[in-house]
Scaffold this motif. Structure first.
Motif, short mmCIF file in Angstrom:
data_model
loop_
_atom_site.label_atom_id
_atom_site.label_comp_id
_atom_site.label_asym_id
_atom_site.label_seq_id
_atom_site.Cartn_x
_atom_site.Cartn_y
_atom_site.Cartn_z
N ALA A 221 0.83 -1.21 0.00
CA ALA A 221 0.00 0.00 0.00
C ALA A 221 0.86 1.26 0.00
N LEU A 222 1.90 1.28 0.83
CA LEU A 222 2.80 2.43 0.87
C LEU A 222 3.50 2.63 -0.47
N GLY A 223 3.86 1.53 -1.12
CA GLY A 223 4.48 1.62 -2.44
C GLY A 223 3.56 2.26 -3.46
N GLY A 224 2.27 1.91 -3.42
CA GLY A 224 1.32 2.50 -4.34
C GLY A 224 1.14 3.99 -4.11
N VAL A 225 1.07 4.38 -2.82
CA VAL A 225 0.94 5.81 -2.49
C VAL A 225 2.19 6.57 -2.93
N ALA A 226 3.36 6.01 -2.65
CA ALA A 226 4.61 6.68 -3.04
C ALA A 226 4.72 6.78 -4.56
N LEU A 227 4.27 5.74 -5.25
CA LEU A 227 4.29 5.76 -6.72
C LEU A 227 3.42 6.90 -7.25
N TRP A 228 2.28 7.09 -6.63
CA TRP A 228 1.35 8.16 -7.05
C TRP A 228 1.91 9.54 -6.75
N LEU A 229 2.50 9.70 -5.54
CA LEU A 229 2.91 11.03 -5.10
C LEU A 229 4.27 11.46 -5.64
N PHE A 230 5.20 10.51 -5.77
CA PHE A 230 6.58 10.90 -6.04
C PHE A 230 7.16 10.37 -7.35
N VAL A 231 6.52 9.39 -7.96
CA VAL A 231 7.11 8.79 -9.17
C VAL A 231 6.31 9.16 -10.41
N GLY A 232 5.08 8.79 -10.46
CA GLY A 232 4.23 9.21 -11.58
C GLY A 232 4.31 8.29 -12.77
N GLY A 233 5.47 8.20 -13.40
CA GLY A 233 5.62 7.31 -14.54
C GLY A 233 5.79 8.06 -15.85
N TYR A 234 5.65 7.32 -16.95
CA TYR A 234 5.92 7.84 -18.29
C TYR A 234 4.78 7.48 -19.23
N ARG A 235 4.57 8.32 -20.24
CA ARG A 235 3.51 8.10 -21.21
C ARG A 235 4.04 8.34 -22.62
N ILE A 236 3.72 7.45 -23.54
CA ILE A 236 4.07 7.66 -24.94
C ILE A 236 3.03 8.60 -25.55
N THR A 237 3.49 9.70 -26.07
CA THR A 237 2.58 10.73 -26.59
C THR A 237 2.51 10.75 -28.12
#
Length: 383
Positions: A221-237
């Motif tokens: 659960a903490l990993g999911g929250v941290a992923l949302w708040l601090f990581v975000g990710g990448y998108r092919i545009t």
């Protein structure tokens, strides 16, 4: 029609993305409990005979289980050569640490009982602990870095340049993922010990497994929250050519929100994180109730869900780049050729069922508990 064109290039790429996930999950649910048992050895077994019992729960099967790791490396090399090049060079020191720890396992198994000296055997017990704990931790740290993006870039000739350092891998989010990996595999190892032993060893393992299950839920659960708040990710545009050439630089990539976009577009993918949570909760409940087989099966389901969550969150990326986002490797632009993927698939369809059938037969033959009397009666052959 040429034979390999029976399956289109884009479908083959997806198939090999799925197969890579299958191999990683196969490694985690088989060799994962070996790693968990090693990490638990000094804590659930208090004397020499108890530790021999624990070691002999995995002694006959660990070598076969570790084949999944080798199979994964081979599959990456053949199906995703750019992924192999970046990961095995950029993560070189981390992989060396994993390799060193894994080497301690066979040496520990073979040499621990050669000398009847408490200090000698205790030293090898801690070596087996290192051989279980370190790979579990570093593999989780590696996944955490992949989710954040790895600092590599490609020049116009597709030459790879890695700009990171070993200690740069040890960032807070990656360490959180490493702790989740340890908790998950300790939960799995404890479930295996409970299934294969009895008495005080099984009781200690059950208590540890209950705690590890709760930690798995919390850290996931903490990993999911941290992923949302601090990581975000990448998108092919840019437009995606699913059958295009394997050249990552042909796309454009934006940062932010990418790892959660798939769940909005395809809500059924939420099944993956749900299974991660449900499996860990059910593992805890079954451990409390003393249901041995159920505890192990639910721990496997939790592992399946957690690893699948990483895959479906990142799709179509398999290795994003933080140094140059457009250089990130995706399913559609980092694979081997159409013919290579087809030939590998044919080989896999032939041999993977044989491997699975043989593995199932081995576990059936070795089914049953390991107890202290069995170790004493077979002291010349047991570890």
């Amino acid at each position: 029609m040429i034979l390999h064109e029976l399956i289109s290039y884009d479908i083959l790429r997806v198939i090999w993305w799925v197969l890579l996930g299958v191999i990683l999950i196969g490694f985690a649910v088989t060799d994962g409990f070996d790693l968990g048992v090693g990490a638990l050895l000094p804590f659930v077994a208090r004397n020499d005979i108890e530790r021999r019992v624990v070691i002999n729960t995995v002694g006959p099967v660990w070598e076969g289980n570790q084949v999944w790791l080798i199979l994964g490396g081979g599959a990456i090399f053949a199906a995703w050569p750019q992924l192999y090049a970046v990961s095995f060079s950029g993560f070189y020191l981390a992989m060396f640490a994993i390799l060193f720890a894994l080497i301690l396992r066979p040496v520990g198994f073979k040499y621990r009982s050669k000398i009847e000296d408490p200090t000698w055997r205790s030293s090898w017990d801690w070596a087996l602990f290192i051989g279980g704990f370190v790979p579990a931790l570093i593999l989780g740290v590696a996944v955490g870095n992949v989710l954040q993006g790895v600092p590599f870039r490609l020049d116009e000739d597709l030459r790879i340049f890695y700009d990171g350092t070993f200690f740069g891998l040890l960032n807070p989010f990656a360490l959180l993922c490493g702790l989740l990996s340890v908790a998950m595999l300790v939960m799995h190892g404890a479930a295996w010990i409970v299934l294969k032993t009895e008495g005080v060893v099984a009781q200690r393992a059950r208590r540890v497994g209950e705690v590890a299950s709760l930690l798995t839920i919390l850290l996931f659960a903490l990993g999911g929250v941290a992923l949302w708040l601090f990581v975000g990710g990448y998108r092919i545009t840019s437009p995606i050519d699913m059958v295009g050439p394997s050249n990552p630089l042909l796309k454009t990539v934006a940062t932010g929100g990418g790892w959660f976009a798939n769940y909005a577009a395809h809500p059924w993918m939420l099944i993956a994180p749900a299974l991660g949570f449900v499996g860990a909760v059910a593992c805890y409940v079954n451990a409390k109730a003393g249901r041995e087989i159920g505890t192990l099966l639910w721990s496997k389901l939790s592992i399946f869900g957690i690893i699948s969550t990483v895959g479906v969150s990142m799709f179509p990326f398999i290795l994003p780049s933080s140094a140059d986002p457009r250089a990130g490797l995706a399913v559609w632009d980092a694979s081997s050729s159409h013919l290579t993927l087809f030939i590998m698939l044919v080989v896999t369809v032939i041999f993977l069922p044989i491997v699975l059938a043989y593995t199932a037969w081995v576990y059936r033959v070795l089914w049953g508990k390991v107890d202290e009397q069995a170790i004493r009666d077979d002291s010349g052959h047991a570890y």
